[in-house]
Design a protein around this motif. Sequence first.
Motif, PDB file in Angstrom:
ATOM      1  N   LEU A  37       0.844  -1.188   0.000  1.00 16.78           N
ATOM      2  CA  LEU A  37       0.000   0.000   0.000  1.00 16.78           C
ATOM      3  C   LEU A  37       0.884   1.243   0.000  1.00 16.78           C
ATOM      4  CD1 LEU A  37      -2.657  -1.203   2.585  1.00 16.78           C
ATOM      5  CD2 LEU A  37      -3.118  -0.593   0.209  1.00 16.78           C
ATOM      6  N   PRO A  38       0.351   2.393  -0.412  1.00 16.93           N
ATOM      7  CA  PRO A  38       1.164   3.607  -0.494  1.00 16.93           C
ATOM      8  C   PRO A  38       1.909   3.897   0.811  1.00 16.93           C
ATOM      9  CG  PRO A  38      -0.960   3.986  -1.539  1.00 16.93           C
ATOM     10  CD  PRO A  38      -1.030   2.624  -0.902  1.00 16.93           C
ATOM     11  N   GLY A  39       3.218   4.100   0.679  1.00 17.26           N
ATOM     12  CA  GLY A  39       4.058   4.377   1.834  1.00 17.26           C
ATOM     13  C   GLY A  39       4.665   3.141   2.455  1.00 17.26           C
ATOM     14  N   GLY A  40       4.221   1.961   2.038  1.00 20.99           N
ATOM     15  CA  GLY A  40       4.678   0.721   2.651  1.00 20.99           C
ATOM     16  C   GLY A  40       5.772   0.001   1.896  1.00 20.99           C
ATOM     17  N   GLU A  41       6.517   0.714   1.100  1.00 22.66           N
ATOM     18  CA  GLU A  41       7.553   0.097   0.272  1.00 22.66           C
ATOM     19  C   GLU A  41       8.855  -0.051   1.050  1.00 22.66           C
ATOM     20  OE1 GLU A  41       5.987   2.922  -0.353  1.00 22.66           O
ATOM     21  OE2 GLU A  41       4.699   2.639  -2.108  1.00 22.66           O
ATOM     22  N   PHE A  42       8.798  -0.746   2.172  1.00 21.12           N
ATOM     23  CA  PHE A  42       9.993  -1.015   2.965  1.00 21.12           C
ATOM     24  C   PHE A  42       9.800  -2.341   3.683  1.00 21.12           C
ATOM     25  CE2 PHE A  42       7.207   1.653   5.572  1.00 21.12           C
ATOM     26  CZ  PHE A  42       7.209   1.029   6.813  1.00 21.12           C
ATOM     27  N   PRO A  43      10.855  -2.926   4.268  1.00 15.26           N
ATOM     28  CA  PRO A  43      10.740  -4.255   4.873  1.00 15.26           C
ATOM     29  C   PRO A  43       9.749  -4.310   6.018  1.00 15.26           C
ATOM     30  CG  PRO A  43      13.049  -3.658   4.550  1.00 15.26           C
ATOM     31  CD  PRO A  43      12.242  -2.426   4.259  1.00 15.26           C
ATOM     32  N   MET A  44       9.215  -5.507   6.269  1.00  8.38           N
ATOM     33  CA  MET A  44       8.180  -5.690   7.285  1.00  8.38           C
ATOM     34  C   MET A  44       8.616  -5.192   8.660  1.00  8.38           C
ATOM     35  SD  MET A  44       6.916  -9.483   6.102  1.00  8.38           S
ATOM     36  CE  MET A  44       5.670  -9.787   7.347  1.00  8.38           C
ATOM     37  N   GLU A  45       9.861  -5.423   9.020  1.00 11.00           N
ATOM     38  CA  GLU A  45      10.348  -5.029  10.344  1.00 11.00           C
ATOM     39  C   GLU A  45      11.019  -3.660  10.324  1.00 11.00           C
ATOM     40  OE1 GLU A  45      11.258  -7.787   8.751  1.00 11.00           O
ATOM     41  OE2 GLU A  45      10.879  -9.572   9.963  1.00 11.00           O
ATOM     42  N   GLY A  46      10.776  -2.846   9.285  1.00  6.61           N
ATOM     43  CA  GLY A  46      11.564  -1.634   9.084  1.00  6.61           C
ATOM     44  C   GLY A  46      10.986  -0.345   9.608  1.00  6.61           C
ATOM     45  N   ARG A  47       9.907  -0.394  10.409  1.00  2.00           N
ATOM     46  CA  ARG A  47       9.254   0.849  10.821  1.00  2.00           C
ATOM     47  C   ARG A  47      10.127   1.683  11.750  1.00  2.00           C
ATOM     48  NH1 ARG A  47       3.094   0.577  12.863  1.00  2.00           N
ATOM     49  NH2 ARG A  47       3.965   0.217  14.932  1.00  2.00           N
ATOM     50  N   VAL A  48      10.809   1.055  12.681  1.00  2.16           N
ATOM     51  CA  VAL A  48      11.675   1.792  13.604  1.00  2.16           C
ATOM     52  C   VAL A  48      12.832   2.418  12.839  1.00  2.16           C
ATOM     53  CG1 VAL A  48      13.244   1.590  15.573  1.00  2.16           C
ATOM     54  CG2 VAL A  48      11.048   0.393  15.596  1.00  2.16           C
ATOM     55  N   ALA A  49      13.397   1.661  11.904  1.00  2.00           N
ATOM     56  CA  ALA A  49      14.497   2.200  11.091  1.00  2.00           C
ATOM     57  C   ALA A  49      14.039   3.391  10.266  1.00  2.00           C
ATOM     58  CB  ALA A  49      15.061   1.097  10.190  1.00  2.00           C
ATOM     59  N   LEU A  50      12.806   3.336   9.756  1.00  2.00           N
ATOM     60  CA  LEU A  50      12.281   4.457   8.983  1.00  2.00           C
ATOM     61  C   LEU A  50      12.141   5.702   9.857  1.00  2.00           C
ATOM     62  CD1 LEU A  50      11.066   5.756   6.477  1.00  2.00           C
ATOM     63  CD2 LEU A  50       8.867   4.714   7.072  1.00  2.00           C
ATOM     64  N   ALA A  51      11.653   5.531  11.078  1.00  3.59           N
ATOM     65  CA  ALA A  51      11.541   6.672  11.993  1.00  3.59           C
ATOM     66  C   ALA A  51      12.911   7.286  12.253  1.00  3.59           C
ATOM     67  CB  ALA A  51      10.896   6.230  13.300  1.00  3.59           C
ATOM     68  N   ASP A  52      13.929   6.437  12.406  1.00  4.57           N
ATOM     69  CA  ASP A  52      15.294   6.943  12.606  1.00  4.57           C
ATOM     70  C   ASP A  52      15.773   7.711  11.380  1.00  4.57           C
ATOM     71  OD1 ASP A  52      15.347   5.802  15.102  1.00  4.57           O
ATOM     72  OD2 ASP A  52      16.424   3.989  14.463  1.00  4.57           O
TER      73      ASP A  52
ATOM     74  N   GLN B 151       7.254  12.392  17.158  1.00  5.02           N
ATOM     75  CA  GLN B 151       6.689  12.843  15.890  1.00  5.02           C
ATOM     76  C   GLN B 151       7.172  11.952  14.744  1.00  5.02           C
ATOM     77  OE1 GLN B 151       7.659  16.938  15.126  1.00  5.02           O
ATOM     78  NE2 GLN B 151       5.752  17.322  14.017  1.00  5.02           N
ATOM     79  N   ALA B 152       8.462  11.651  14.714  1.00  2.62           N
ATOM     80  CA  ALA B 152       9.011  10.800  13.660  1.00  2.62           C
ATOM     81  C   ALA B 152       8.410   9.406  13.716  1.00  2.62           C
ATOM     82  CB  ALA B 152      10.531  10.738  13.782  1.00  2.62           C
ATOM     83  N   ALA B 153       8.211   8.876  14.926  1.00  2.00           N
ATOM     84  CA  ALA B 153       7.619   7.546  15.062  1.00  2.00           C
ATOM     85  C   ALA B 153       6.181   7.541  14.552  1.00  2.00           C
ATOM     86  CB  ALA B 153       7.670   7.097  16.520  1.00  2.00           C
ATOM     87  N   ARG B 154       5.431   8.595  14.841  1.00  3.91           N
ATOM     88  CA  ARG B 154       4.046   8.668  14.365  1.00  3.91           C
ATOM     89  C   ARG B 154       3.994   8.774  12.853  1.00  3.91           C
ATOM     90  NH1 ARG B 154       0.270  12.400  13.008  1.00  3.91           N
ATOM     91  NH2 ARG B 154       1.517  14.225  13.614  1.00  3.91           N
ATOM     92  N   TYR B 155       4.865   9.588  12.263  1.00  6.86           N
ATOM     93  CA  TYR B 155       4.898   9.698  10.803  1.00  6.86           C
ATOM     94  C   TYR B 155       5.221   8.342  10.176  1.00  6.86           C
ATOM     95  CZ  TYR B 155       4.967  14.838  11.157  1.00  6.86           C
ATOM     96  OH  TYR B 155       4.659  16.155  11.413  1.00  6.86           O
TER      97      TYR B 155
END
Length: 505
Positions: free
Chosen positions: A392-407, A420-424
């Motif tokens: 889905l839009p915005g989800g083009e990253f690995p399944m476990e990658g949400r924390v890394a994306l916030a960083d 704020q970064a974690a929420r985004y």
Amino acid sequence: MPEVHDVLIIGGGVNGCGIARDAAGRGLSVFLCEMHDLASGTSSWSTKLIHGGLRYLEYYEFRLVREALIEREVIWKIAPHLVAPLRFVLPHHKGLRPAWLLRLGLFLYDHLGGRKKLPPTRTLDLTTDAAGKPLKPDLYRRGFEYSDCRVDDARLVVLNARDAANKGADIRTRTKAVSAVRDAEGWTLTIENLDTGARSEVRGKTLVNAAGPWVADVLTGTLRANSRAKVRLVQGSHIVTRRIFDHDRAYIFQNADGRIIFAIPYEDEFTLIGTTDRDYDGDPANVRATDEEISYLCAAASEYFVKPIAPSDVVWTYSGVRPLYDDGASEAKAATRDYVFELDDNGAPLLSIFGGKITTYRRLSEEALEKLQRWLPASSEEKEGWTGREPLPGGEFPMEGRVALADELRRDFPFLSVRQAARYARSYGLKARDFLKDAKSAADLGRDFGAGFTEAEARYLMRSEWARDADDMLWRRSKLGLHLDTTQRAALADWIVSERATTAR
């Protein structure tokens, strides 16, 4: 003559938007109308879980549980920003289900649905494990821990609609289906823009009634069609309190009446407790958590937690109506959560949807298009299953990658707070960059209405996600309504009115 769409859809909940996405991705021409906001009905009032439904095993719903268990990791894969693994603690309650039965159910839960990345069940000593600390120590000494997932339900709906629109679907919110006429070639649907009162017509080869709790009203009123299937409206209410426990796991509690409730960490500072099951009679738009339900949920949770929960501890409640297929179950809690299709092919096809769960919306969408396939271009069948592969839009990253994306967001935009970064990351994924863009400071995002919600984010929601008012933004596109006070919410509402007036000029 208006364009003839392949598929017309009434209803902008998870099922309608899921079907729209699947159909548009197969190259079909799609039109969807929703009389309010996307996910404004049942789809935004769930328990926020992607789960197999452990308790459905007791009702022998093995097909539904297996399908839902398989879908957990599929949806996590396509929406890693919206979905995250969550461990659930099930305390053993002496006098209710025996420990051997709980172990058997959890064994089936682990092995029925192709679990790959989620960790398996384990036994807990609640006298030493941190999960036992909030619980009554004299009553709950042993428990089990298993895996499911949490989800932002309303955002899941919106992003299915967004992807459908990206692929050519015409998505209309605040647009009511007023009437419909069927002829040999298809359907003519009269729609009304509820903002302006203007009416128009759209044509389609097939029509899908995905109106959720209003499915029967649409059938008999708007479409003037007969139905053999019956809908059973079941109310489910939730309460939210200030955070009850410090760890990041959830609880599933058994009750003496045979029901279960969840207690889930929610929005960092809160605990979500629910749900109830009671038959509902009335307009689903008017459903509210009753005093009786609030007291019931407080009492049920207080059976387990050391610190009792009182109605005065509740900071927010919400309630939704589930449109279940009426299988004749004597109690609401026993009514099937499986989905049922009714296909009326006496002329142009009409497909009505009864029941369903958020977890199985994607498979439901595939099966709906299978039901309609003989009226659709043969080429559309070649892309069957694509929605389980493409994010889905915005989800083009690995399944476990949400924390890394916030960083990454904090590294690229150092003025963002950790929260704020974690929420985004968990709301927008990679799409957060669409409104952060070239911002060099917090001031570049415009006014902060509270909790890090800025003008830049609000404009993005209006431009890209069909948000029209403060409720759309604070209670469906986010749950920031819990974090903003009355003055802040009013300021946002005033700004939206001004912004819409400016844009209209």
